[in-house]
Motif scaffolding. Sequence first.
Motif, PDB file in Angstrom:
ATOM      1  N   ASN A   1       2.372  -1.399  -7.673  1.00 21.99           N
ATOM      2  CA  ASN A   1       3.107  -2.140  -6.641  1.00 21.99           C
ATOM      3  C   ASN A   1       4.370  -1.406  -6.190  1.00 21.99           C
ATOM      4  O   ASN A   1       5.456  -1.980  -6.123  1.00 21.99           O
ATOM      5  CB  ASN A   1       3.457  -3.552  -7.150  1.00 21.99           C
ATOM      6  N   LYS A   2       4.197  -0.119  -5.882  1.00 21.90           N
ATOM      7  CA  LYS A   2       5.318   0.681  -5.383  1.00 21.90           C
ATOM      8  C   LYS A   2       4.935   1.356  -4.061  1.00 21.90           C
ATOM      9  O   LYS A   2       5.176   2.542  -3.850  1.00 21.90           O
ATOM     10  CB  LYS A   2       5.729   1.732  -6.418  1.00 21.90           C
ATOM     11  N   GLN A   3       4.314   0.566  -3.172  1.00 19.78           N
ATOM     12  CA  GLN A   3       3.904   1.112  -1.885  1.00 19.78           C
ATOM     13  C   GLN A   3       5.097   1.685  -1.136  1.00 19.78           C
ATOM     14  O   GLN A   3       6.199   1.157  -1.218  1.00 19.78           O
ATOM     15  CB  GLN A   3       3.220   0.034  -1.040  1.00 19.78           C
ATOM     16  N   GLY A   4       4.840   2.740  -0.388  1.00 18.79           N
ATOM     17  CA  GLY A   4       5.894   3.402   0.374  1.00 18.79           C
ATOM     18  C   GLY A   4       6.535   4.552  -0.368  1.00 18.79           C
ATOM     19  O   GLY A   4       7.340   5.300   0.199  1.00 18.79           O
ATOM     20  N   LEU A   5       6.203   4.712  -1.636  1.00 15.12           N
ATOM     21  CA  LEU A   5       6.736   5.816  -2.437  1.00 15.12           C
ATOM     22  C   LEU A   5       6.210   7.138  -1.899  1.00 15.12           C
ATOM     23  O   LEU A   5       5.052   7.233  -1.491  1.00 15.12           O
ATOM     24  CB  LEU A   5       6.310   5.625  -3.899  1.00 15.12           C
ATOM     25  N   ARG A   6       7.063   8.159  -1.888  1.00 18.64           N
ATOM     26  CA  ARG A   6       6.646   9.467  -1.390  1.00 18.64           C
ATOM     27  C   ARG A   6       7.127  10.564  -2.341  1.00 18.64           C
ATOM     28  O   ARG A   6       7.994  10.341  -3.190  1.00 18.64           O
ATOM     29  CB  ARG A   6       7.188   9.713   0.014  1.00 18.64           C
TER      30      ARG A   6
END
Length: 457
Positions: free
Chosen positions: A351-356
Amino acid sequence: MTPFKKANILIVDDNKSILSAIELLFKGRCNKVRTLSSPNMLLNELQNEAYDVLLLDMNFTAGINTGNEGIYWLQRVLELNPSVSVVMITAYGDVELAVKAIRMGATDFVLKPWENEKMLATVESAFRLSQSKNEINKLTRRQDQLVEELNNNHRELIGNSQAWLSILTLVGKVAATNANVLITGENGTGKELIAREIHRLSQRRNKIMVTVDMGSISETLFESELFGHKKGSFTDAHAERTGKIETAGEGTLFLDEIGNLPLAMQAKLLSVLQNRKVTKLGDNKPVDIDIRLICATNCNLTQMVNEGTFREDLLYRINTIQIELPPLRERLSDIPELAAFFLEKYARKYNKQGLRISSSAMDKLTRYSWPGNVRELQHAVERAVILCDQPEIGAGDFMFKSEELNRNVDYEGTLEDMEKRLIQRAIDAQNGNMTAVAGQLGITRQTLYNKIKRYGL
């Protein structure tokens, strides 16, 4: 509780005295008994409730005794729910019609007037048949799900490097045949993924692929695991067991780490492959097999042949086609795409969407030699996703073995000069994250700060 206690029974008859008699007979013996005096609500009832056994009269209209009504409703029921067991209720003179109903899919029939013991035995037998049908349907659905899952694994075959594209081209050619395939390469290079891709592209794609990890089976269990055994064939053989080879019938058998197969088992496996027959332990009746064999190993089987630990004739049998997978260090251009795939996978999982991944971190990934190959990269990305508290994963979030990071340390100068260079390189590698630097060097943060002050870093 006996299994029959869980049974749900539906009774359909226009004679209310018959309904009452059957309901009274089964009440308390099973979970649920429902009665209908007309078949008009039958299909609706079956759609709303789950029933194991349907007791269905053959005639409902007064003055008509052809049995066609029962046949009609039997067809409609089996179209709606093939798993329900249908027992026809018929008069003595309609036995021929009842036999016709059985040919059309009914489970059995009972004659009016019935004997209670006969009725109970017939319905309980029908219930067991219904349970068996449901189990088979569950297994079939599970197999379909496994096949679908297997066929989706090709999404992990990521990469556009020349080395990797050459492998995928070869896989496409090999998959169309039934040739035995030997996949070789270092640990973590994706040997099982390639095996699954061969199966997915083969004519056996709709059958199962059975995987056996030869490295995880104790030597005493090899024969039972591969060939199966009869009950009582050895001390702990409390029940008959089907071996993996037979289980893979008409599908693909994948033997991972084939180099771990003992010599005695090598001879037996060779016999199975040559004769296309397998015999269970404790049995003397061979069973014909039809499998596609794929093997994998990180061992040098040719060297093992020379050392006498692997049979040369078996090697020839299993490697009609050999596919050597390249290590990740020979396909470094694939790392950004692989890392992005694993990042998306684990960012969604945790649940760490957007991580790059930052450019400096990606540069670090492409400079590392990856002795653990793709598997090591996967674990490194998962660990970084778990530990990262920022929207971007930095170079310091990727931790590798200190000896790998320090492989380019030169040994010229004094001990203090070497220590200074080592600290500086660790600081650069970890993007100034002093906690990570201290962890890499195996010292406390206070000791690290003292040395930084001492060397003016």
